[in-house]
Design a protein around this motif. Structure first.
Motif, PDB file in Angstrom:
ATOM      1  N   LYS A 198       0.871  -1.369   0.041  1.00  0.00           N
ATOM      2  CA  LYS A 198       0.022   0.048  -0.020  1.00  0.00           C
ATOM      3  C   LYS A 198       0.961   1.110   0.044  1.00  0.00           C
ATOM      4  O   LYS A 198       0.630   2.130  -0.663  1.00  0.00           O
ATOM      5  N   CYS A 199       1.774   1.362   0.954  1.00  0.00           N
ATOM      6  CA  CYS A 199       2.776   2.628   1.047  1.00  0.00           C
ATOM      7  C   CYS A 199       4.066   2.520   0.454  1.00  0.00           C
ATOM      8  O   CYS A 199       4.863   3.577   0.269  1.00  0.00           O
ATOM      9  N   ASP A 200       4.359   1.419  -0.052  1.00  0.00           N
ATOM     10  CA  ASP A 200       5.593   1.119  -0.845  1.00  0.00           C
ATOM     11  C   ASP A 200       6.689   1.277   0.398  1.00  0.00           C
ATOM     12  O   ASP A 200       8.094   1.248  -0.127  1.00  0.00           O
ATOM     13  N   GLY A 201       6.580   1.472   1.624  1.00  0.00           N
ATOM     14  CA  GLY A 201       7.692   1.698   2.440  1.00  0.00           C
ATOM     15  C   GLY A 201       8.188   0.299   3.189  1.00  0.00           C
ATOM     16  O   GLY A 201       7.510  -0.706   2.714  1.00  0.00           O
ATOM     17  N   ILE A 202       8.919   0.325   3.871  1.00  0.00           N
ATOM     18  CA  ILE A 202       9.579  -0.962   4.436  1.00  0.00           C
ATOM     19  C   ILE A 202       8.592  -1.392   5.535  1.00  0.00           C
ATOM     20  O   ILE A 202       8.289  -0.415   6.528  1.00  0.00           O
ATOM     21  N   SER A 203       7.822  -2.444   5.422  1.00  0.00           N
ATOM     22  CA  SER A 203       6.842  -2.988   6.279  1.00  0.00           C
ATOM     23  C   SER A 203       7.373  -2.868   7.996  1.00  0.00           C
ATOM     24  O   SER A 203       8.059  -3.265   8.061  1.00  0.00           O
ATOM     25  N   ILE A 204       6.356  -2.247   8.623  1.00  0.00           N
ATOM     26  CA  ILE A 204       6.432  -2.181  10.004  1.00  0.00           C
ATOM     27  C   ILE A 204       5.197  -3.294  10.395  1.00  0.00           C
ATOM     28  O   ILE A 204       4.077  -3.069  10.136  1.00  0.00           O
ATOM     29  N   LYS A 205       5.770  -4.035  11.247  1.00  0.00           N
ATOM     30  CA  LYS A 205       4.990  -5.204  11.712  1.00  0.00           C
ATOM     31  C   LYS A 205       4.075  -5.886  10.560  1.00  0.00           C
ATOM     32  O   LYS A 205       2.984  -5.514  10.563  1.00  0.00           O
ATOM     33  N   PRO A 206       4.861  -6.311   9.754  1.00  0.00           N
ATOM     34  CA  PRO A 206       4.282  -6.917   8.599  1.00  0.00           C
ATOM     35  C   PRO A 206       3.074  -7.878   8.385  1.00  0.00           C
ATOM     36  O   PRO A 206       3.462  -8.921   9.245  1.00  0.00           O
ATOM     37  N   GLN A 207       2.138  -7.770   7.909  1.00  0.00           N
ATOM     38  CA  GLN A 207       1.293  -8.589   7.724  1.00  0.00           C
ATOM     39  C   GLN A 207       0.920  -9.343   6.299  1.00  0.00           C
ATOM     40  O   GLN A 207       0.939  -8.335   5.313  1.00  0.00           O
ATOM     41  N   MET A 208       0.465 -10.286   6.208  1.00  0.00           N
ATOM     42  CA  MET A 208       0.360 -11.028   4.843  1.00  0.00           C
ATOM     43  C   MET A 208      -1.325 -11.114   4.470  1.00  0.00           C
ATOM     44  O   MET A 208      -1.743 -11.786   5.303  1.00  0.00           O
TER      45      MET A 208
ATOM     46  N   ASP B   5       8.997 -10.290   9.760  1.00  0.00           N
ATOM     47  CA  ASP B   5       9.269  -9.055  10.960  1.00  0.00           C
ATOM     48  C   ASP B   5      10.556  -9.400  11.389  1.00  0.00           C
ATOM     49  O   ASP B   5      11.320  -8.152  11.403  1.00  0.00           O
ATOM     50  N   GLY B   6      10.962 -10.559  11.654  1.00  0.00           N
ATOM     51  CA  GLY B   6      12.240 -10.764  12.152  1.00  0.00           C
ATOM     52  C   GLY B   6      13.415 -10.391  11.056  1.00  0.00           C
ATOM     53  O   GLY B   6      14.422  -9.635  11.557  1.00  0.00           O
ATOM     54  N   PHE B   7      13.211 -10.734   9.763  1.00  0.00           N
ATOM     55  CA  PHE B   7      13.845 -10.204   8.825  1.00  0.00           C
ATOM     56  C   PHE B   7      14.140  -8.806   8.413  1.00  0.00           C
ATOM     57  O   PHE B   7      15.381  -8.089   8.555  1.00  0.00           O
ATOM     58  N   VAL B   8      13.042  -8.093   8.709  1.00  0.00           N
ATOM     59  CA  VAL B   8      12.962  -6.684   8.450  1.00  0.00           C
ATOM     60  C   VAL B   8      13.662  -5.812   9.485  1.00  0.00           C
ATOM     61  O   VAL B   8      14.587  -4.979   9.276  1.00  0.00           O
ATOM     62  N   ARG B   9      13.585  -6.481  10.971  1.00  0.00           N
ATOM     63  CA  ARG B   9      14.266  -5.661  11.996  1.00  0.00           C
ATOM     64  C   ARG B   9      15.668  -5.780  11.774  1.00  0.00           C
ATOM     65  O   ARG B   9      16.435  -5.070  12.394  1.00  0.00           O
ATOM     66  N   GLU B  10      16.291  -6.995  11.167  1.00  0.00           N
ATOM     67  CA  GLU B  10      17.720  -7.362  10.713  1.00  0.00           C
ATOM     68  C   GLU B  10      18.191  -6.318   9.751  1.00  0.00           C
ATOM     69  O   GLU B  10      19.567  -6.468   9.720  1.00  0.00           O
ATOM     70  N   LEU B  11      17.553  -5.690   8.861  1.00  0.00           N
ATOM     71  CA  LEU B  11      17.942  -4.894   7.858  1.00  0.00           C
ATOM     72  C   LEU B  11      18.868  -3.666   8.333  1.00  0.00           C
ATOM     73  O   LEU B  11      18.681  -3.291   9.428  1.00  0.00           O
ATOM     74  N   LYS B  12      20.098  -3.758   7.678  1.00  0.00           N
ATOM     75  CA  LYS B  12      20.881  -2.552   7.944  1.00  0.00           C
ATOM     76  C   LYS B  12      20.462  -1.327   7.362  1.00  0.00           C
ATOM     77  O   LYS B  12      20.210  -1.271   6.325  1.00  0.00           O
ATOM     78  N   CYS B  13      20.450  -0.370   8.449  1.00  0.00           N
ATOM     79  CA  CYS B  13      19.893   0.984   7.878  1.00  0.00           C
ATOM     80  C   CYS B  13      20.696   2.177   8.427  1.00  0.00           C
ATOM     81  O   CYS B  13      21.858   1.813   9.201  1.00  0.00           O
TER      82      CYS B  13
ATOM     83  N   SER C 192      24.753   3.993  12.036  1.00  0.00           N
ATOM     84  CA  SER C 192      24.189   2.761  11.227  1.00  0.00           C
ATOM     85  C   SER C 192      23.933   1.759  12.145  1.00  0.00           C
ATOM     86  O   SER C 192      24.724   1.590  13.183  1.00  0.00           O
ATOM     87  N   GLY C 193      22.947   0.797  12.052  1.00  0.00           N
ATOM     88  CA  GLY C 193      22.709  -0.215  12.630  1.00  0.00           C
ATOM     89  C   GLY C 193      21.492  -1.110  12.240  1.00  0.00           C
ATOM     90  O   GLY C 193      20.826  -0.594  10.932  1.00  0.00           O
ATOM     91  N   LYS C 194      20.952  -2.019  12.993  1.00  0.00           N
ATOM     92  CA  LYS C 194      19.598  -2.580  12.462  1.00  0.00           C
ATOM     93  C   LYS C 194      18.521  -1.650  12.441  1.00  0.00           C
ATOM     94  O   LYS C 194      18.256  -1.021  13.470  1.00  0.00           O
ATOM     95  N   LEU C 195      17.554  -2.082  11.940  1.00  0.00           N
ATOM     96  CA  LEU C 195      16.319  -1.107  11.516  1.00  0.00           C
ATOM     97  C   LEU C 195      15.621  -1.085  12.885  1.00  0.00           C
ATOM     98  O   LEU C 195      14.964  -0.388  13.365  1.00  0.00           O
ATOM     99  N   ASP C 196      15.630  -2.441  13.481  1.00  0.00           N
ATOM    100  CA  ASP C 196      15.047  -2.603  14.934  1.00  0.00           C
ATOM    101  C   ASP C 196      15.578  -1.524  16.000  1.00  0.00           C
ATOM    102  O   ASP C 196      14.616  -1.250  16.814  1.00  0.00           O
TER     103      ASP C 196
END
Length: 115
Positions: A29-39, A62-70, A82-86
């Protein structure tokens, strides 16, 4: 820091998302990095974009997203964090590049000095 509706801005990422993971990481919907992703119906949505309704948060994604480097959203202003998205919310709360408004009568905008 967040996208137009509910996800994190994609320019925060310091790494490329593998092609086969994009449909799981980015909100349909928003094209952003999903926060608390639902399928739903083979698509991924931020919980906020779904209005908090619908399926449960997909823990694996959600676990994969939280580990993304940002990087810090204020990198362009000189923050080199810089660090984890979490950990990004915690960083922003103490980032010295964040401008804050004085709580006293003056209302002057000052550099955050909480670190």
């Amino acid at each position: 820091m967040r996208g137009e509706i509910g996800g994190y801005r994609t320019d925060l990422l310091k790494e490329q998302v593998p092609e086969n993971m994009k449909k799981f990481i980015f909100c349909s919907k928003c094209d952003g990095i999903s926060i608390k992703p639902q399928m739903s119906e083979g698509k991924t949505f931020c919980t906020n974009c779904r209005g908090g309704r619908g399926e449960e948060v997909n823990g694996r994604v959600d676990g994969f997203v939280r580990e993304l480097k940002c990087r810090c959203p204020l990198a362009i202003q000189g923050c080199d964090w810089s660090g984890k998205l979490d950990n990004i919310e915690e960083h922003i709360n103490g980032c010295v590049k964040v401008k804050i408004k004085c709580q006293k009568e003056c209302g002057e905008v000052l550099q955050n000095m909480t670190q």
